[in-house]
Every structure is written in structure tokens, then in C-alpha cells.
Design an enzyme around this catalytic site. Structure first.
Site, PDB file in Angstrom:
ATOM      1  N   CYS A 129       0.789  -1.355  -0.009  1.00  0.00           N
ATOM      2  CA  CYS A 129       0.112  -0.039   0.064  1.00  0.00           C
ATOM      3  C   CYS A 129       0.991   1.292   0.030  1.00  0.00           C
ATOM      4  CB  CYS A 129      -0.837   0.017   1.165  1.00  0.00           C
ATOM      5  SG  CYS A 129      -0.046  -0.409   2.900  1.00  0.00           S
ATOM      6  N   HIS A 242      -2.924   6.646   4.389  1.00  0.00           N
ATOM      7  CA  HIS A 242      -1.474   6.581   4.643  1.00  0.00           C
ATOM      8  C   HIS A 242      -0.985   8.038   4.362  1.00  0.00           C
ATOM      9  CE1 HIS A 242      -1.672   2.589   6.177  1.00  0.00           C
ATOM     10  NE2 HIS A 242      -1.010   1.896   5.377  1.00  0.00           N
TER      11      HIS A 242
END
Length: 334
Positions: A129, A242
Site C-alpha cells: 500500500c 497513509h
């Protein structure tokens, strides 16, 4: 348009559920959806395009007649079923790390290396990710001048640990509000009001497995075999999306103006870079959507050939589910 039989391996997990949601949102040509999970989930139903679809138990026979398998399971499950998926003639787009560094398996971010999809032999890997978010942000700079090194710090949301991550954060906040003690189970320490500077186990010279992914996967995706990356991964008490601080160093100078112009035009990116007016990427703004926001672009004061930036992206969507479905869209287009 041709319709495809699509299976989701690990359909009941956070990424699997998001894959099913994104398939509907992007109007992927699904003629038949086959959600696959463990025996304890078999027989239950989930919604797809407003209809109930029955979950099946994952087994070798389940892949017969399937065109595309979207993998949202752990490494051992992906490795267990990959031979059966390939033997059935399906293409396995796998979100685990099981095949990412296999030289015979393409590792693809569609905004960066879509052409690599053509080199598959039945399996295509979805990158980590944080790697997806970072390379999407910096690839436009790599087109100006090849990146030779990066120094990065990731600030990773609790949902990156799965569906139980946000539940633990919320439970700890509530417990502490009531004067009770936090009881961490998902994370090694209390995550509420805390930072944990370790994600993954030690892999190389004090770097964790999560930290090495940005170098090892970045090299493969951006076709930069000599790329060096020093990365620190930190779990933060943010529910979703994130954030990454990254400094890129080049063989030749890249100006801030060049960087801003390139990122503003880059596919999958949105330039949000106005410090004077307090405009910059933040997790709350980038959650539940598929664009990587990039800002705080400035010179690296430690290297005349460096640029430093800050980027944010939804790791469940662009960092996992959406990227996998974008890969499937490339397959359909091919």
C-alpha cells in the site's frame, strides 16, 4: 461489452469487501461474482449491486470457469491456491506479498507501469500500500530525471492492519476516556495517542519487512534496479489513509517548479501545495477516494539534486482494492 466471471479470494476481509465495492463503483463488467472465503463464512451472503451473493468456501474447484481472481488473502492462502487458479485459466491479481518479487510475476501500478501487465503468466502482483501511494506520487519526477535514492517516512493508518485496527483504536480511546487501561491486541502497544515505529519484523540491518518493500518493490515498478531507499514505517492513530514524507535524489537537478508542474499533470495525482494558505494533503481529505494528494514540495536542503514532498492516499482503496481492479481493467482492455 463482454462480461467476466470474477472471484474475490478473501471476500470477507477489509480489502476483499472494498474490492467488491469498487467493482460496483467502477462498473467493471462483472457477469458473475464469486465471493470466496473460509468454511466458517461459506453460506453467508453479501451485497453486490443491490443483490445478495452467497459466499463460497475457497477450494481448488472454486476457480473453474473464472476469468479473473482478485486476491485479498494472506500469503499462505495466495500460495496455496495460485496453482489451481492458473490451471483453471484465470488471471490472479494478488494483493498479498507472496509473488511481488518473483521475476516472472509483474508488479503493477497502472499509472506507472501499465505495460508490464502484458508480461504475466497467470499471476499479477499488487504492490504494498505505501509503495503504491509513494510511486504514484513520485513517478512524474522520475520522468524528469531518474531517481537514484529516496529517504522516506511513512505514517500508516490503523486500518492498514485490517478491520480490527480501527476497532482497537476506538476501543482504546473510549477506555482511556473512562479512566480504564488500554488493552492492545492487534498492535504490540497502545496505539491511541501513541506512535509505534515498527511495522513488520526485522528483515535487513535493523530495517523491517515493511520498510524494505519501498526499495525492493519500487525498483521493480519504476524499472530502477539500482534505486536505494532508506525508509522508516510508523503506525499512527489515524483511522484511514497513509501519509508519506519522501525526499527524492536525482543525478541532475529538478526544480520545485518542474516538480509541481509534473505532479499536477500526473495520472492518479492531485497537487495540493499552498503552504501560505495552509493547503496540503491530509488523511481526512484523502480517505474513501482513489487519488494520491501531493504537496509540501520543496528543495531538499541536504542535496542540491533533491526534492522533498508529502503525499497521502487511501491505503484500502488506491493502496489495495482500487489498484487491483485497475489492473483487472488493463487486462480487459488488453
Amino acid at each position: 461489452m463482454k462480461q467476466y466471471t470474477v472471484a474475490v479470494l478473501g471476500a470477507t476481509g477489509a480489502v476483499g469487501q472494498e474490492m467488491i465495492k469498487v467493482l460496483g463503483e467502477r462498473n467493471f463488467p462483472v457477469g458473475k461474482l464469486i465471493p470466496l472465503a473460509s468454511a466458517r463464512s461459506a453460506g453467508k451472503t453479501l451485497k453486490f449491486r443491490g443483490e445478495d451473493v452467497t459466499i463460497r468456501e475457497a477450494c481448488n474447484e472454486a476457480f473453474q470457469g473464472v476469468d479473473i481472481v482478485l486476491g485479498a488473502a494472506e500469503n499462505d492462502i495466495a500460495q496455496k491456491f495460485a496453482p489451481a487458479i492458473v490451471a483453471a485459466g484465470a488471471v490472479f491479481v494478488d494483493n498479498s506479498s507472496a509473488f511481488r518479487l518473483d521475476p516472472n510475476v509483474p508488479l503493477v501500478v497502472p499509472e506507472v507501469n501499465p505495460q508490464d501487465v502484458r508480461n504475466h503468466h497467470g499471476i499479477i502482483a499488487n504492490p504494498n500500500c505505501s509503495t503504491i501511494i509513494t510511486v504514484t506520487a513520485v513517478n512524474a519526477l522520475n520522468a524528469i530525471a531518474p531517481i537514484r535514492a529516496m529517504t522516506a517516512s511513512t505514517y500508516q493508518a490503523v486500518s492498514g492492519a485490517g478491520a480490527e485496527g480501527p476497532k482497537e483504536l476506538m476501543a482504546e480511546v473510549e477506555a482511556l476516556r473512562e479512566g480504564k487501561k488500554a488493552e492492545p491486541k492487534v498492535f504490540p502497544y497502545q496505539i491511541a495517542y501513541n506512535l509505534i515505529p515498527q511495522i513488520g519484523g526485522e528483515q535487513f540491518e535493523g530495517y523491517t519487512s515493511e520498510e524494505m518493500k519501498l526499495q525492493n518493490e519500487g525498483r521493480k515498478i519504476m524499472h530502477l534496479p539500482e534505486l536505494k531507499v532508506s525508509c522508516t514505517c510508523v503506525r499512527v492513530p489515524v483511522v484511514r489513509s497513509h501519509s508519506i514524507s519522501v525526499s527524492c535524489r536525482f543525478d541532475t537537478p529538478v526544480t520545485v517548479e518542474q516538480a509541481r508542474e509534473a505532479i499536477a499533470k500526473a495520472p492518479g495525482c492531485k497537487l495540493v501545495d499552498d503552504l501560505k494558505n495552509k493547503q496540503y494533503p491530509m488523511p481526512l481529505d484523502t480517505s474513501d477516494q482513489d487519488i494520491v494528494f501531493v504537496g509540501r514540495i520543496r528543495p531538499d536542503l541536504t542535496d542540491d539534486n533533491g526534492i522533498t514532498l508529502w503525499c497521502c492516499g487511501d491505503q484500502v482503496r488506491k493502496g489495495a482494492a482500487t489498484n487491483a481492479i485497475q489492473i483487472a481493467e488493463l487486462l480487459v482492455k488488453e
